[in-house]
Design a protein around this motif. Structure first.
Motif, PDB file in Angstrom:
ATOM      1  N   HIS B  32       0.831  -1.209   0.000  1.00  8.43           N
ATOM      2  CA  HIS B  32       0.000   0.000   0.000  1.00  8.43           C
ATOM      3  C   HIS B  32       0.861   1.253   0.000  1.00  8.43           C
ATOM      4  CE1 HIS B  32      -4.028  -1.613   0.345  1.00  8.43           C
ATOM      5  NE2 HIS B  32      -3.655  -2.423   1.311  1.00  8.43           N
ATOM      6  N   THR B  35       2.805   1.631  -3.360  1.00 10.57           N
ATOM      7  CA  THR B  35       1.867   1.972  -4.436  1.00 10.57           C
ATOM      8  C   THR B  35       1.465   3.440  -4.343  1.00 10.57           C
ATOM      9  OG1 THR B  35       1.052  -0.306  -4.500  1.00 10.57           O
ATOM     10  CG2 THR B  35      -0.373   1.387  -5.465  1.00 10.57           C
ATOM     11  N   ASP B  40       5.974   0.563  -8.745  1.00  7.60           N
ATOM     12  CA  ASP B  40       5.340  -0.633  -9.311  1.00  7.60           C
ATOM     13  C   ASP B  40       5.539  -1.798  -8.335  1.00  7.60           C
ATOM     14  OD1 ASP B  40       4.163  -2.413 -11.188  1.00  7.60           O
ATOM     15  OD2 ASP B  40       6.167  -2.972 -11.927  1.00  7.60           O
ATOM     16  N   GLY B  60      -0.991  -3.664  -4.749  1.00  5.98           N
ATOM     17  CA  GLY B  60      -0.092  -3.988  -5.869  1.00  5.98           C
ATOM     18  C   GLY B  60      -0.834  -4.809  -6.915  1.00  5.98           C
ATOM     19  N   ARG B  61      -0.051  -5.312  -7.908  1.00  4.31           N
ATOM     20  CA  ARG B  61      -0.663  -6.159  -8.947  1.00  4.31           C
ATOM     21  C   ARG B  61      -0.142  -7.583  -8.787  1.00  4.31           C
ATOM     22  NH1 ARG B  61       3.235  -7.021 -12.897  1.00  4.31           N
ATOM     23  NH2 ARG B  61       4.961  -5.543 -12.925  1.00  4.31           N
TER      24      ARG B  61
END
Lengths: 372, 372
Positions: B32, B35, B40, B60-61
Motif C-alpha cells: 500500500h 503503491t 510498481d 499492488g498487482r
C-alpha cells in the motif's frame, strides 16, 4: 454529565461533617470532591506538611477538637490502617468509620484480634489511583465511573451502609458489595499481581543496552506502564495481601517454567501446544476484561497525520465538528523524533466517507482509513 | 508532515519494480505504502484469497512470469522464511532480497547450512505491526516513525544496502543497523518476552469469577493489551528465537520465585527488601524506555468532562482552537456505564489558566487541573 452520577453542589447524599484521616492522594481527592459538593470536610494527617498542602489546595479544613463527624474516612498507609480505624471508632462512637485501603482482610483480622467493636466499621476500597501519590496529585475526578467495593457484614446496619455507599455515589463511583476474601483475591488477580509482573519485566531493562531499548514499541510500553508506581506503597500492599498474591505468582511461575521448557525442547511431546495454548488462553483472558477493548469494535478508525505545530489538533477537531462528525474515541501517537503525530479517530462507520472526503478537501493527510 | 520523512508520490527512493512475497499484514502494508508513492509493486502469495484481497485493496498487482524486480521483500511466516529467501535469490539473481521476519539469526543459519550465496540478501525487520493480521488489516502508515532494523554483513555492497534502507525511509521508518545476534536478543527483551508475560498474565483471567474482573482498571488493561495477539504467528516467532527468550524467561522465573518466597516469609532476612527492590528496579527500567513517557512531563494536564453525545468532543477542540490552546496530547477515558467521558488534555503549563477560564466560561465542566 449525568446528574444522577455526580450531584451538583448542595445536592450531595453525604451530609454533616466528613472527617478524612490521611491527606494523601486518596484522602485529599475525596476531600476535593466532597468540598466541591458543599460538604464540610475536616482533614487530619500525621505530616503537618502534607496536611497544609491538602488544606491549601482546598481539600478541606484542619481538624479541631470539637468536630462531630457523621462519617470518618481512614485513608492512611496499609501498615497503620487497623490501628487508625481502632482509634477513630473509639474517638467517634456515633460515626460510621470506613477505610479506603487496597486490602480488606488483614486489617479486619487485626481489629478482631484486638477485640474492637466493629458495629460501625465498614471496610471499603475505591478502585482508583494514579501513578503519582500525595496530596499534590489529588484530583476530584479519580473516582468517577470506577468500582468502589463496600464490605458490609451481618452487623452492618442499613443506615450505616447507606452512608458509605452514598459517599461512593457522591464521588461518581459505582458501589459494589463484596466480602473481604473475595475482594482480596480479586485485587490480587487484577491489580497486585499485574503490578509485580510489570515491575519484574521492566526490571529487565535496567541493564539492557541502549540499542535494544530503541526497538521498544507501544506494546511493551503499555505492558510496563504501571511499573512506574511507588515502591513504598506497593511493598505494604503486597505484604498485606501476600496469601492470594503468592497463590497466583506460584501458578504464573509454573506456567512460565512450562513455556520455557517447551521452548528449550521444542521437539518434546506437546511442546508446541504448550506455547500455543499460552497465547490462546491469553486471548481468551483479555477478552473477558471489561472496559474499552470491547467498546471500540463498533467504531471505525481513521488515522490523520497532524503536524506537531500549535493549533493543528484544535483545527482538526474544529473541522470535524463542522463536518458533523462525532469523535467516539481518539489515540494520539507521537513517534519519537518525527515532526508529526498520528491521530487515530474512532467514528461510527456511517460517517467514515464523509469525514475522509471532508478532511481531505480541507487539506488533511489521511494516513489510513478502514478497508471495508 | 515532514517531506523528508515520507516522500510525495513520484519522489520515492525506491525505483523499478518491487516484488513482495506474502501479502499478509506486513507485505500488504508495504505494498500500500509503495503503491501510494507510485512504485510498481507485484504481489505473490500461496493463498489465492489473500492475494486477491491485497490486490483488490490496492496493495499492488499480481506477479507475472516476466517481472524483473530490483528488490524482493519476503514477508512470509517465520517457519518458511529461509526457504522462500533461497527461492527468491535463485529466481532473481539481479535483485536485492530482504525479509521482514521478526527473528534474524535462525533463517540466516538455515540459509548458510544450505550453502546459499547470500551476497544479495540483507535481513531486515520493521518494528511495526497490529494486533490483527492479514491483508485486510494492512495500513500504509504502520511503519511511520518506527525503527527498521537492517542486518548488513561484510559481503553487503553499499548499493544493495541503499536499496533496503531506501525502502525503510520511503515508508517513513528509521533504519537502524544491527547484527542478527544483537537484534534477536533485543526483540526477545522488548517484544517476545513481554508478549509471553502479557499472555500468561491474561491467561489467569480465563477462570476468574466475573465479579473479580469487574475490579479491573486501566492498569491491568494496559498490562495485558498485547495478549490479544494471534497465536499462530507467536508460536513461530517464539520458537525461532527460543534461546534468548528462554534466557530472559529463566531470569524472570527466578525473580518471580524470589518475590513469592519473600512474600511467603516476610520476616526472613532481606524479604521486604526483595519486594521493594523489584518495584524499584521496575521504576528504573521503565524510565529507560523511549517514547511517550518522558515527553509528557513538560506538559500540564487539564481534565474536561465531555457528554457522550454527538459533536461534544468536536466542540471542545473547536473552542480550544478559538482559545489558541494547542493540545499536545490527549487521553480519552470512557468509564463503562457512565454517560460521559473524561478528556485529559496535555498543554504547555503557561496556557493552563487561560484554557480553564475560557472553557469554564463556555460551559465546560473541568474535572481537574494542575494543582500548581
Amino acid at each position: 454529565m449525568s446528574q444522577s452520577t455526580v450531584p451538583a453542589r448542595g445536592a450531595a447524599r453525604t451530609s454533616g461533617t466528613v472527617r478524612i484521616v490521611g491527606a494523601g492522594l486518596l484522602g485529599a481527592s475525596i476531600g476535593h470532591a466532597l468540598t466541591a459538593l458543599g460538604v464540610d470536610v475536616v482533614l487530619s494527617d500525621t505530616s503537618p506538611a502534607q496536611l497544609r498542602l491538602a488544606v491549601d489546595y482546598g481539600a478541606g479544613r484542619p481538624a479541631r477538637g470539637d468536630d462531630e463527624p457523621r462519617l470518618v474516612v481512614v485513608a492512611v498507609p496499609p501498615d497503620v490502617v487497623a490501628q487508625v480505624i481502632e482509634q477513630e471508632l473509639a474517638d467517634h462512637p456515633d460515626a460510621v468509620v470506613t477505610d479506603v485501603a487496597s486490602v480488606k482482610l488483614e486489617p479486619l483480622h487485626a481489629l478482631r484480634a484486638r477485640g474492637v467493636d466493629l458495629t460501625h466499621y465498614i471496610g471499603s476500597h475505591p478502585l482508583a489511583g494514579r501513578e503519582r501519590g500525595g496530596a499534590i496529585s489529588a484530583r476530584a475526578d479519580i473516582f468517577i465511573g470506577r468500582p468502589w467495593v463496600v464490605c458490609r457484614d451481618a452487623e452492618t446496619s442499613s443506615a450505616d451502609l447507606a452512608v458509605v455507599e452514598g459517599l461512593a455515589l457522591d464521588l461518581g463511583a459505582t458501589p459494589l458489595e463484596m466480602d473481604p476474601e473475595e475482594h482480596d483475591h480479586s485485587v490480587a488477580l487484577v491489580s497486585h499481581v499485574p503490578q509485580l509482573v510489570a515491575s519484574l519485566l521492566a526490571g529487565r531493562f535496567v541493564t539492557a543496552p541502549e540499542g535494544s531499548l530503541r526497538l521498544a514499541g507501544p506494546g511493551v510500553r503499555d505492558t510496563t506502564r504501571i511499573a512506574a508506581s511507588a515502591p513504598e506503597l506497593w511493598v505494604q500492599i503486597l505484604g498485606s495481601n501476600a496469601e492470594p498474591v503468592v497463590e497466583i505468582l506460584d501458578v504464573l511461575a509454573t506456567d512460565l517454567a512450562a513455556v520455557a521448557d517447551a521452548l528449550r525442547h521444542p521437539d518434546a511431546p506437546g511442546a508446541r501446544r504448550t506455547v500455543a495454548d499460552s497465547i490462546r488462553r491469553g486471548n481468551e483472558g483479555v477478552e473477558r476484561l471489561p472496559g474499552k477493548h470491547g467498546q471500540n469494535r463498533r467504531f471505525a478508525q481513521i488515522v490523520v497525520m497532524v503536524d506537531d505545530t500549535p493549533g493543528q489538533l484544535g483545527r482538526l477537531f474544529g473541522e470535524l465538528g463542522d463536518l458533523d462528525v462525532n469523535v467516539e474515541d481518539l489515540r494520539l501517537e507521537h513517534s519519537p523524533g518525527a515532526q508529526f503525530g498520528l491521530a487515530e479517530i474512532s467514528v461510527v462507520p456511517s460517517v467514515v466517507h464523509g469525514a475522509v472526503d471532508g478532511l481531505t478537501a480541507r487539506g488533511w493527510k489521511i494516513a489510513s482509513m478502514p478497508n471495508d
